[in-house]
Motif scaffolding. Sequence first.
Motif, mmCIF file in Angstrom:
data_model
loop_
_atom_site.group_PDB
_atom_site.id
_atom_site.type_symbol
_atom_site.label_atom_id
_atom_site.label_comp_id
_atom_site.label_asym_id
_atom_site.label_seq_id
_atom_site.Cartn_x
_atom_site.Cartn_y
_atom_site.Cartn_z
ATOM 1 N N CYS A 44 -3.674 11.757 2.488
ATOM 2 C CA CYS A 44 -4.697 12.293 2.267
ATOM 3 C C CYS A 44 -5.777 13.452 2.643
ATOM 4 N N LYS B 287 1.032 -0.483 -0.435
ATOM 5 C CA LYS B 287 -0.322 -0.141 0.022
ATOM 6 C C LYS B 287 0.727 1.218 0.555
ATOM 7 N N GLU C 204 -11.564 4.684 -3.443
ATOM 8 C CA GLU C 204 -11.262 4.639 -4.615
ATOM 9 C C GLU C 204 -9.123 5.182 -4.632
ATOM 10 N N CYS C 205 -9.645 5.770 -4.386
ATOM 11 C CA CYS C 205 -7.849 6.037 -4.187
ATOM 12 C C CYS C 205 -7.071 5.030 -3.350
ATOM 13 N N GLU C 206 -7.755 5.265 -2.420
ATOM 14 C CA GLU C 206 -7.204 4.125 -1.441
ATOM 15 C C GLU C 206 -7.008 2.325 -1.753
ATOM 16 N N ARG C 207 -8.318 2.096 -3.063
ATOM 17 C CA ARG C 207 -8.145 0.904 -3.695
ATOM 18 C C ARG C 207 -7.263 0.997 -5.264
ATOM 19 N N LEU C 208 -6.528 2.213 -5.585
ATOM 20 C CA LEU C 208 -6.174 2.664 -6.499
ATOM 21 C C LEU C 208 -4.295 1.887 -6.232
ATOM 22 N N ARG C 209 -4.077 1.799 -4.715
ATOM 23 C CA ARG C 209 -2.549 2.265 -4.037
ATOM 24 C C ARG C 209 -2.009 1.250 -4.431
ATOM 25 N N THR D 51 -14.667 9.023 -3.630
ATOM 26 C CA THR D 51 -13.911 8.667 -4.324
ATOM 27 C C THR D 51 -12.229 8.768 -3.455
ATOM 28 N N CYS D 52 -11.808 8.606 -1.942
ATOM 29 C CA CYS D 52 -10.980 8.592 -1.431
ATOM 30 C C CYS D 52 -10.540 7.240 -0.708
ATOM 31 N N CYS E 46 -6.219 16.648 0.465
ATOM 32 C CA CYS E 46 -6.912 17.033 -0.919
ATOM 33 C C CYS E 46 -8.682 16.988 -0.091
ATOM 34 N N MET F 263 -11.567 15.889 -2.506
ATOM 35 C CA MET F 263 -12.278 14.047 -2.908
ATOM 36 C C MET F 263 -13.589 14.488 -1.603
#
Length: 71
Positions: A11, A6, A27-32, A24-25, A14, A20
């Motif tokens: 965050c 991770k 989603e950002c966690e999932r993408l990281r 969206t936060c 933002c 955010m």
Amino acid sequence: MKGIYKRSVSCSPCVDMDWMTPETCAECERLRREEVDILQLGVGFFANKAIIKRPDGTLATVSLNELTITD
């Protein structure tokens, strides 16, 4: 050995500036998060780091706090 890395990102700027929403936060966690191969544990001055191989083939030395060992 496999694990989940991770990437650490702050965050709070933002969220504080209303860039955010909580959705969206999340989603950002999932993408990281990315699945990595852990090549060696316990490297570094205080043995709190690991060497990982990322999905794109690059090697990185990361803190054990950023890793979750899965296999």
